[in-house]
Design a protein around this motif. Structure first.
Motif, PDB file in Angstrom:
ATOM      1  N   PHE A  78      15.124   2.619  -3.307  1.00 35.46           N
ATOM      2  CA  PHE A  78      14.799   3.597  -2.272  1.00 35.46           C
ATOM      3  C   PHE A  78      15.855   3.704  -1.175  1.00 35.46           C
ATOM      4  O   PHE A  78      15.605   4.312  -0.140  1.00 35.46           O
ATOM      5  N   GLY A  79      16.997   3.098  -1.367  1.00 35.68           N
ATOM      6  CA  GLY A  79      18.118   3.335  -0.468  1.00 35.68           C
ATOM      7  C   GLY A  79      18.121   2.536   0.814  1.00 35.68           C
ATOM      8  O   GLY A  79      18.685   2.967   1.815  1.00 35.68           O
ATOM      9  N   GLY A  80      17.502   1.371   0.808  1.00 32.34           N
ATOM     10  CA  GLY A  80      17.578   0.542   2.001  1.00 32.34           C
ATOM     11  C   GLY A  80      16.400  -0.408   2.120  1.00 32.34           C
ATOM     12  O   GLY A  80      15.285  -0.118   1.677  1.00 32.34           O
ATOM     13  N   ASN A  81      16.672  -1.556   2.737  1.00 33.41           N
ATOM     14  CA  ASN A  81      15.646  -2.574   2.933  1.00 33.41           C
ATOM     15  C   ASN A  81      14.947  -2.306   4.264  1.00 33.41           C
ATOM     16  O   ASN A  81      15.181  -2.982   5.263  1.00 33.41           O
ATOM     17  N   LYS A  82      14.090  -1.299   4.248  1.00 33.01           N
ATOM     18  CA  LYS A  82      13.403  -0.879   5.475  1.00 33.01           C
ATOM     19  C   LYS A  82      12.120  -0.154   5.098  1.00 33.01           C
ATOM     20  O   LYS A  82      11.989   0.388   3.995  1.00 33.01           O
ATOM     21  N   PHE A  83      11.175  -0.140   6.019  1.00 28.38           N
ATOM     22  CA  PHE A  83       9.922   0.579   5.789  1.00 28.38           C
ATOM     23  C   PHE A  83       9.254   0.844   7.132  1.00 28.38           C
ATOM     24  O   PHE A  83       9.614   0.250   8.152  1.00 28.38           O
ATOM     25  N   SER A  84       8.291   1.749   7.138  1.00 26.61           N
ATOM     26  CA  SER A  84       7.537   2.033   8.359  1.00 26.61           C
ATOM     27  C   SER A  84       6.071   2.242   8.000  1.00 26.61           C
ATOM     28  O   SER A  84       5.726   2.561   6.852  1.00 26.61           O
ATOM     29  N   GLN A  85       5.211   2.059   8.997  1.00 23.96           N
ATOM     30  CA  GLN A  85       3.779   2.238   8.798  1.00 23.96           C
ATOM     31  C   GLN A  85       3.166   2.893  10.021  1.00 23.96           C
ATOM     32  O   GLN A  85       3.682   2.782  11.130  1.00 23.96           O
ATOM     33  N   CYS A  86       2.044   3.591   9.806  1.00 22.21           N
ATOM     34  CA  CYS A  86       1.313   4.220  10.896  1.00 22.21           C
ATOM     35  C   CYS A  86      -0.164   3.978  10.627  1.00 22.21           C
ATOM     36  O   CYS A  86      -0.776   4.633   9.767  1.00 22.21           O
ATOM     37  N   LEU A  87      -0.753   3.014  11.317  1.00 19.75           N
ATOM     38  CA  LEU A  87      -2.132   2.614  11.084  1.00 19.75           C
ATOM     39  C   LEU A  87      -3.086   3.451  11.937  1.00 19.75           C
ATOM     40  O   LEU A  87      -2.889   3.576  13.146  1.00 19.75           O
ATOM     41  N   VAL A  88      -4.113   3.993  11.299  1.00 19.89           N
ATOM     42  CA  VAL A  88      -5.110   4.761  12.051  1.00 19.89           C
ATOM     43  C   VAL A  88      -5.965   3.798  12.868  1.00 19.89           C
ATOM     44  O   VAL A  88      -6.124   2.627  12.508  1.00 19.89           O
ATOM     45  N   PRO A  89      -6.524   4.255  13.990  1.00 14.88           N
ATOM     46  CA  PRO A  89      -7.349   3.373  14.816  1.00 14.88           C
ATOM     47  C   PRO A  89      -8.599   2.893  14.090  1.00 14.88           C
ATOM     48  O   PRO A  89      -9.077   3.518  13.140  1.00 14.88           O
ATOM     49  N   PHE A  90      -9.124   1.786  14.571  1.00 14.36           N
ATOM     50  CA  PHE A  90     -10.349   1.211  14.032  1.00 14.36           C
ATOM     51  C   PHE A  90     -11.493   2.231  14.128  1.00 14.36           C
ATOM     52  O   PHE A  90     -11.596   2.971  15.098  1.00 14.36           O
ATOM     53  N   HIS A  91     -12.324   2.299  13.083  1.00 12.77           N
ATOM     54  CA  HIS A  91     -13.471   3.200  12.999  1.00 12.77           C
ATOM     55  C   HIS A  91     -13.054   4.662  12.850  1.00 12.77           C
ATOM     56  O   HIS A  91     -13.864   5.564  13.113  1.00 12.77           O
ATOM     57  N   THR A  92     -11.809   4.917  12.432  1.00 11.30           N
ATOM     58  CA  THR A  92     -11.420   6.285  12.058  1.00 11.30           C
ATOM     59  C   THR A  92     -12.177   6.666  10.789  1.00 11.30           C
ATOM     60  O   THR A  92     -12.472   5.816   9.944  1.00 11.30           O
ATOM     61  N   ASP A  93     -12.512   7.943  10.637  1.00 13.19           N
ATOM     62  CA  ASP A  93     -13.202   8.406   9.435  1.00 13.19           C
ATOM     63  C   ASP A  93     -12.469   7.927   8.184  1.00 13.19           C
ATOM     64  O   ASP A  93     -11.242   8.025   8.096  1.00 13.19           O
ATOM     65  N   ILE A  94     -13.230   7.412   7.211  1.00 13.24           N
ATOM     66  CA  ILE A  94     -12.607   6.796   6.027  1.00 13.24           C
ATOM     67  C   ILE A  94     -11.846   7.805   5.173  1.00 13.24           C
ATOM     68  O   ILE A  94     -11.073   7.413   4.292  1.00 13.24           O
ATOM     69  N   SER A  95     -12.052   9.090   5.413  1.00 16.47           N
ATOM     70  CA  SER A  95     -11.312  10.104   4.653  1.00 16.47           C
ATOM     71  C   SER A  95      -9.873  10.233   5.146  1.00 16.47           C
ATOM     72  O   SER A  95      -9.047  10.881   4.491  1.00 16.47           O
ATOM     73  N   ILE A  96      -9.563   9.629   6.290  1.00 15.98           N
ATOM     74  CA  ILE A  96      -8.209   9.696   6.863  1.00 15.98           C
ATOM     75  C   ILE A  96      -7.514   8.366   6.612  1.00 15.98           C
ATOM     76  O   ILE A  96      -7.999   7.305   7.023  1.00 15.98           O
ATOM     77  N   SER A  97      -6.377   8.409   5.948  1.00 14.17           N
ATOM     78  CA  SER A  97      -5.678   7.191   5.542  1.00 14.17           C
ATOM     79  C   SER A  97      -4.498   6.888   6.454  1.00 14.17           C
ATOM     80  O   SER A  97      -3.889   7.786   7.040  1.00 14.17           O
TER      81      SER A  97
END
Length: 280
Positions: A78-97
């Motif tokens: 994937f072109g580099g040893n790096k990654f990012s994440q974006c965590l939804v807040p606690f108790h967010t609707d389970i349909s939103i990942s």
């Protein structure tokens, strides 16, 4: 295929899993929407899991520095040893990942980004950073008598631990100051809540801004990251921090990481934070 016996340990728990180790082709979706297949990815399937594992969890993705982690295995593709994440807040609707990006294009850039150096401790798999202190609104507490002498790598970022753990003295100071600044009376008559700092309210709690002063990066946390509803207790919000007796190692938990785009650049050894609405 081979059998594995693995013990997963942390400051909070110890879990043991036994099962099979295998390799498989895994398909990712690219930024253009096209699928990308990566062959011979090593993974494990646990058949006998004890500790904090439960029937509601599908598994654990290895995101650490180890040679068999997913990040290490796919970095060259994937072109580099790096990654990012974006965590939804606690108790967010389970349909939103929550969302993750890997490799080139996963960098966290733009206005509002702050970065702090990663501290590689003995070549281990964890992501350590240096916490200098914590502020509750304008009142700042240092992690040591002199922030310039704060132990390097005294906190690690862990997406698998919900609360943020602070050394006992610092936690007590933050606890007392938050209690002083919230214009409500805390709950003292519910034994289920124990020593937690909790409040009853019919709306989201309006608490103070808590700033984590990392080396080179001030990360401001709003009540959505610092006050969490405990389980099934409606109308109750509790401070999402707790204490640890380990004066040299705290944990930056996933409650505090929510609604931040967090990027790990393992080539430049930095982690970056950008306030983001992770539900969109």
């Amino acid at each position: 295929m081979c059998v594995f016996n693995n013990t997963i340990k942390g400051l909070l728990n110890s879990s043991i899993t036994q099962g099979a180790l295998a390799s498989e082709t895994i398909t990712f979706k690219s930024s253009t929407g096209e699928p990308i297949q990566v062959n011979d990815i090593i993974f494990g399937c646990g058949h006998n899991n004890t500790g904090v594992f439960n029937d509601h969890e599908m598994g654990i993705i290895g995101l650490g520095r180890g040679p068999t982690s997913l990040i290490s295995q796919i970095s060259s593709t994937f072109g580099g040893n790096k990654f990012s994440q974006c965590l939804v807040p606690f108790h967010t609707d389970i349909s939103i990942s929550s969302k993750m990006s890997f490799g080139q294009g996963s960098e966290v850039l733009g206005d509002g980004v702050v970065s702090t150096p990663l501290v590689n401790k003995d070549g281990g798999p964890l992501y350590f950073v240096t916490l200098l202190g914590v502020s509750v609104e304008d009142t700042r507490f240092e992690i040591s008598n002199n922030s310039e002498t704060a132990p390097k790598g005294n906190m690690f970022i862990d997406s698998g631990t919900p609360p943020t753990l602070l050394p006992q003295q610092l936690y007590d100071q933050v606890f007392d100051e938050v209690r002083k600044q919230v214009p409500m009376s805390p709950i003292t008559d519910d034994p289920d809540l124990g020593p937690q700092l909790c409040y009853r309210t019919s709306t989201n709690l309006e608490g103070p801004i808590i700033t984590m002063h990392f080396e080179g990066a001030d990360v401001q946390l709003t009540p959505i990251q610092t006050f969490i509803p405990p389980g099934a207790k409606d109308g109750v919000f509790c401070l999402a921090f707790t204490n640890t007796s380990n004066e040299n190692a705290g944990i930056y938990g996933n409650f505090a990481q929510s609604n931040f785009l967090i990027g790990y650049d393992l080539e430049n050894e930095v982690v970056s934070f950008k306030p983001t609405d992770c539900t969109k």
